[in-house]
Design a protein around this motif. Structure first.
Motif, PDB file in Angstrom:
ATOM      1  N   ASP A 132     -17.978   1.663   5.381  1.00  0.00           N
ATOM      2  CA  ASP A 132     -17.398   0.334   5.201  1.00  0.00           C
ATOM      3  C   ASP A 132     -15.875   0.470   5.209  1.00  0.00           C
ATOM      4  OD1 ASP A 132     -16.527  -2.152   4.434  1.00  0.00           O
ATOM      5  OD2 ASP A 132     -17.804  -2.314   2.666  1.00  0.00           O
ATOM      6  N   GLY A 133     -15.249   0.139   6.336  1.00  0.00           N
ATOM      7  CA  GLY A 133     -13.825   0.374   6.523  1.00  0.00           C
ATOM      8  C   GLY A 133     -12.909  -0.466   5.653  1.00  0.00           C
ATOM      9  N   LEU A 134     -13.413  -1.543   5.094  1.00  0.00           N
ATOM     10  CA  LEU A 134     -12.580  -2.413   4.261  1.00  0.00           C
ATOM     11  C   LEU A 134     -12.705  -2.092   2.770  1.00  0.00           C
ATOM     12  CD1 LEU A 134     -13.047  -5.847   6.075  1.00  0.00           C
ATOM     13  CD2 LEU A 134     -11.050  -4.334   6.118  1.00  0.00           C
ATOM     14  N   ARG A 135     -13.520  -1.071   2.448  1.00  0.00           N
ATOM     15  CA  ARG A 135     -13.629  -0.665   1.041  1.00  0.00           C
ATOM     16  C   ARG A 135     -13.448   0.838   0.898  1.00  0.00           C
ATOM     17  NH1 ARG A 135     -18.012  -4.716   0.998  1.00  0.00           N
ATOM     18  NH2 ARG A 135     -17.186  -6.593   0.009  1.00  0.00           N
ATOM     19  N   LEU A 136     -12.591   1.388   1.757  1.00  0.00           N
ATOM     20  CA  LEU A 136     -12.313   2.818   1.721  1.00  0.00           C
ATOM     21  C   LEU A 136     -11.047   3.145   0.944  1.00  0.00           C
ATOM     22  CD1 LEU A 136     -13.226   4.339   5.202  1.00  0.00           C
ATOM     23  CD2 LEU A 136     -13.689   5.342   2.976  1.00  0.00           C
ATOM     24  N   VAL A 137     -10.109   2.225   0.897  1.00  0.00           N
ATOM     25  CA  VAL A 137      -8.859   2.453   0.171  1.00  0.00           C
ATOM     26  C   VAL A 137      -8.838   1.567  -1.071  1.00  0.00           C
ATOM     27  CG1 VAL A 137      -7.606   3.130   2.241  1.00  0.00           C
ATOM     28  CG2 VAL A 137      -7.609   0.731   1.545  1.00  0.00           C
ATOM     29  N   PHE A 138      -8.007   1.970  -2.036  1.00  0.00           N
ATOM     30  CA  PHE A 138      -7.976   1.263  -3.316  1.00  0.00           C
ATOM     31  C   PHE A 138      -7.198  -0.042  -3.174  1.00  0.00           C
ATOM     32  CE2 PHE A 138      -7.495   1.549  -8.088  1.00  0.00           C
ATOM     33  CZ  PHE A 138      -8.859   1.655  -8.326  1.00  0.00           C
ATOM     34  N   PRO A 139      -7.717  -1.149  -3.675  1.00  0.00           N
ATOM     35  CA  PRO A 139      -6.999  -2.428  -3.583  1.00  0.00           C
ATOM     36  C   PRO A 139      -5.619  -2.337  -4.236  1.00  0.00           C
ATOM     37  CG  PRO A 139      -9.270  -2.789  -4.266  1.00  0.00           C
ATOM     38  CD  PRO A 139      -9.047  -1.305  -4.298  1.00  0.00           C
ATOM     39  N   PRO A 140      -4.572  -2.824  -3.577  1.00  0.00           N
ATOM     40  CA  PRO A 140      -3.207  -2.716  -4.110  1.00  0.00           C
ATOM     41  C   PRO A 140      -3.031  -3.316  -5.501  1.00  0.00           C
ATOM     42  CG  PRO A 140      -3.145  -3.339  -1.808  1.00  0.00           C
ATOM     43  CD  PRO A 140      -4.597  -3.391  -2.216  1.00  0.00           C
ATOM     44  N   ALA A 141      -3.724  -4.411  -5.787  1.00  0.00           N
ATOM     45  CA  ALA A 141      -3.585  -5.032  -7.114  1.00  0.00           C
ATOM     46  C   ALA A 141      -4.070  -4.079  -8.202  1.00  0.00           C
ATOM     47  CB  ALA A 141      -4.374  -6.339  -7.160  1.00  0.00           C
ATOM     48  N   ALA A 142      -5.174  -3.391  -7.942  1.00  0.00           N
ATOM     49  CA  ALA A 142      -5.705  -2.433  -8.917  1.00  0.00           C
ATOM     50  C   ALA A 142      -4.772  -1.236  -9.049  1.00  0.00           C
ATOM     51  CB  ALA A 142      -7.098  -1.980  -8.493  1.00  0.00           C
ATOM     52  N   THR A 143      -4.212  -0.786  -7.936  1.00  0.00           N
ATOM     53  CA  THR A 143      -3.261   0.333  -7.968  1.00  0.00           C
ATOM     54  C   THR A 143      -2.041  -0.025  -8.803  1.00  0.00           C
ATOM     55  OG1 THR A 143      -3.963   0.991  -5.748  1.00  0.00           O
ATOM     56  CG2 THR A 143      -1.905   1.919  -6.559  1.00  0.00           C
ATOM     57  N   ALA A 144      -1.542  -1.243  -8.641  1.00  0.00           N
ATOM     58  CA  ALA A 144      -0.355  -1.682  -9.397  1.00  0.00           C
ATOM     59  C   ALA A 144      -0.618  -1.650 -10.894  1.00  0.00           C
ATOM     60  CB  ALA A 144       0.048  -3.082  -8.944  1.00  0.00           C
ATOM     61  N   LEU A 146      -2.795   0.274 -12.472  1.00  0.00           N
ATOM     62  CA  LEU A 146      -2.910   1.664 -12.913  1.00  0.00           C
ATOM     63  C   LEU A 146      -1.571   2.389 -12.903  1.00  0.00           C
ATOM     64  CD1 LEU A 146      -6.232   2.709 -11.141  1.00  0.00           C
ATOM     65  CD2 LEU A 146      -5.871   2.287 -13.579  1.00  0.00           C
ATOM     66  N   CYS A 147      -0.645   1.938 -12.068  1.00  0.00           N
ATOM     67  CA  CYS A 147       0.675   2.578 -12.003  1.00  0.00           C
ATOM     68  C   CYS A 147       1.442   2.453 -13.316  1.00  0.00           C
ATOM     69  CB  CYS A 147       1.503   1.959 -10.878  1.00  0.00           C
ATOM     70  SG  CYS A 147       1.177   2.670  -9.248  1.00  0.00           S
ATOM     71  N   VAL A 148       1.213   1.383 -14.049  1.00  0.00           N
ATOM     72  CA  VAL A 148       1.973   1.132 -15.279  1.00  0.00           C
ATOM     73  C   VAL A 148       1.768   2.243 -16.308  1.00  0.00           C
ATOM     74  CG1 VAL A 148       2.333  -0.445 -17.212  1.00  0.00           C
ATOM     75  CG2 VAL A 148       2.038  -1.357 -14.894  1.00  0.00           C
ATOM     76  N   PRO A 149       0.511   2.564 -16.704  1.00  0.00           N
ATOM     77  CA  PRO A 149       0.355   3.654 -17.682  1.00  0.00           C
ATOM     78  C   PRO A 149       0.785   5.011 -17.142  1.00  0.00           C
ATOM     79  CG  PRO A 149      -1.796   2.909 -16.868  1.00  0.00           C
ATOM     80  CD  PRO A 149      -0.783   1.920 -16.403  1.00  0.00           C
ATOM     81  N   PHE A 150       0.569   5.267 -15.840  1.00  0.00           N
ATOM     82  CA  PHE A 150       0.982   6.555 -15.283  1.00  0.00           C
ATOM     83  C   PHE A 150       2.504   6.692 -15.267  1.00  0.00           C
ATOM     84  CE2 PHE A 150      -3.344   6.691 -13.298  1.00  0.00           C
ATOM     85  CZ  PHE A 150      -3.719   7.904 -13.860  1.00  0.00           C
ATOM     86  N   TRP A 151       3.202   5.608 -14.959  1.00  0.00           N
ATOM     87  CA  TRP A 151       4.662   5.632 -14.990  1.00  0.00           C
ATOM     88  C   TRP A 151       5.171   5.894 -16.401  1.00  0.00           C
ATOM     89  CZ3 TRP A 151       9.182   6.625 -13.427  1.00  0.00           C
ATOM     90  CH2 TRP A 151      10.307   5.973 -13.894  1.00  0.00           C
ATOM     91  N   ASN A 152       4.564   5.249 -17.374  1.00  0.00           N
ATOM     92  CA  ASN A 152       4.959   5.467 -18.766  1.00  0.00           C
ATOM     93  C   ASN A 152       4.684   6.900 -19.209  1.00  0.00           C
ATOM     94  OD1 ASN A 152       5.967   2.870 -19.332  1.00  0.00           O
ATOM     95  ND2 ASN A 152       3.909   2.072 -19.660  1.00  0.00           N
ATOM     96  N   LEU A 153       3.586   7.476 -18.716  1.00  0.00           N
ATOM     97  CA  LEU A 153       3.260   8.862 -19.054  1.00  0.00           C
ATOM     98  C   LEU A 153       4.277   9.823 -18.454  1.00  0.00           C
ATOM     99  CD1 LEU A 153       1.242  10.826 -20.369  1.00  0.00           C
ATOM    100  CD2 LEU A 153      -0.008  10.856 -18.192  1.00  0.00           C
ATOM    101  N   VAL A 154       4.664   9.592 -17.201  1.00  0.00           N
ATOM    102  CA  VAL A 154       5.654  10.440 -16.542  1.00  0.00           C
ATOM    103  C   VAL A 154       6.998  10.329 -17.261  1.00  0.00           C
ATOM    104  CG1 VAL A 154       6.983  10.791 -14.415  1.00  0.00           C
ATOM    105  CG2 VAL A 154       4.527  10.376 -14.287  1.00  0.00           C
ATOM    106  N   LYS A 155       7.387   9.125 -17.650  1.00  0.00           N
ATOM    107  CA  LYS A 155       8.643   8.942 -18.397  1.00  0.00           C
ATOM    108  C   LYS A 155       8.605   9.686 -19.720  1.00  0.00           C
ATOM    109  CE  LYS A 155       9.044   4.457 -18.619  1.00  0.00           C
ATOM    110  NZ  LYS A 155       9.669   3.173 -19.000  1.00  0.00           N
ATOM    111  N   PHE A 156       7.446   9.680 -20.373  1.00  0.00           N
ATOM    112  CA  PHE A 156       7.302  10.340 -21.671  1.00  0.00           C
ATOM    113  C   PHE A 156       7.402  11.861 -21.540  1.00  0.00           C
ATOM    114  CE2 PHE A 156       4.471  12.351 -24.824  1.00  0.00           C
ATOM    115  CZ  PHE A 156       5.109  11.961 -25.998  1.00  0.00           C
TER     116      PHE A 156
END
Length: 237
Positions: A132-144, A146-156
């Motif tokens: 299914d070619g339209l469900r192979l990559v992660f939806p950008p809204a979901a990625t955005a 998840l980026c928030v906690p990972f960014w905070n972790l990297v800053k920490f």
């Protein structure tokens, strides 16, 4: 009293059906349907829209973000060699995260209604409909999100000037992963390295689904002992 097993109707939206499979969900979801036509997830067109993502949306949206984070570290006084090391460090960390998420979260065993439902949305749908070619990559809204906690972790865990390039490198690793993943399913590589990587990944889908969790490389499968057995070792048994 005989309890009749639940049967999924593939002609109806799937998401709120799969939870009823209970303990049989794991067997069902790992019996792939090889078709480029993806199933419908939701009755609502609104929610259905967010489940489909074209592959090129990932680099289009996230590469400018990657560049901005990397440029921020330049602005804070780091040299080109230093920033390159930070980027490589971020990519390296991503490869471990890619493996860890795939092995321990995406392949978690579920049997409850909501456990099955969430797993299907997260990764089960990809194993059931791997082409299914339209469900192979992660939806950008979901990625955005998840980026928030990972960014905070990297800053920490790093300094204010290192964090942007390190995070940018990790995000670049994610972009490389998602684009590579799409290519492994739909591309036709002619060179040996990508051709072997395609075989390696499709082996995970169609033969040995409890091994081979690396996507962009087999590094961490080799490190943690989850490398699929070779054809030679399989024949000798």
């Amino acid at each position: 009293m005989v309890v009749q097993e639940f049967t999924v109707d593939l002609n109806k939206p799937l998401v709120f059906q799969v939870g009823h499979l209970g303990e049989t969900y794991q067997d069902w979801v790992h019996q792939p349907i090889v078709s480029k036509e993806g199933p419908r997830f939701f009755e609502s067109n609104f929610w259905e829209f967010f489940t489909r993502t074209v592959w090129w949306a990932v680099p289009l949206i996230w590469l400018p973000v990657v560049c901005w984070f990397i440029y921020t570290s330049f602005q804070m006084g780091h040299t080109l060699p230093q920033v390159c090391l930070m980027i490589l460090g971020g990519i390296f960390v991503w490869t471990l995260l890619e493996y860890t998420l795939h092995r321990f979260l995406f392949h978690i065993k579920t049997k409850s209604y909501w456990g099955n439902t969430i797993h299907y949305l997260l990764h089960g749908c990809h194993h059931k409909h791997p082409m299914d070619g339209l469900r192979l990559v992660f939806p950008p809204a979901a990625t955005a999100i998840l980026c928030v906690p990972f960014w905070n972790l990297v800053k920490f865990m790093s300094t204010p000037s290192i964090a942007p390039a390190l995070f940018g490198g990790g995000l670049l690793g994610y972009v490389m992963y998602d684009v590579t993943h799409y290519y492994l399913h739909h591309g036709q590589p002619s060179k040996e390295v990508p051709r072997n990587l395609k075989k390696y990944h499709l082996n995970h889908h169609f033969k040995v689904q409890n091994k081979g969790f690396g996507i962009t490389s087999s590094l961490w499968d080799r490190t943690f002992g989850t490398l699929p057995p070779s054809k030679a070792s399989q024949k000798s048994k």
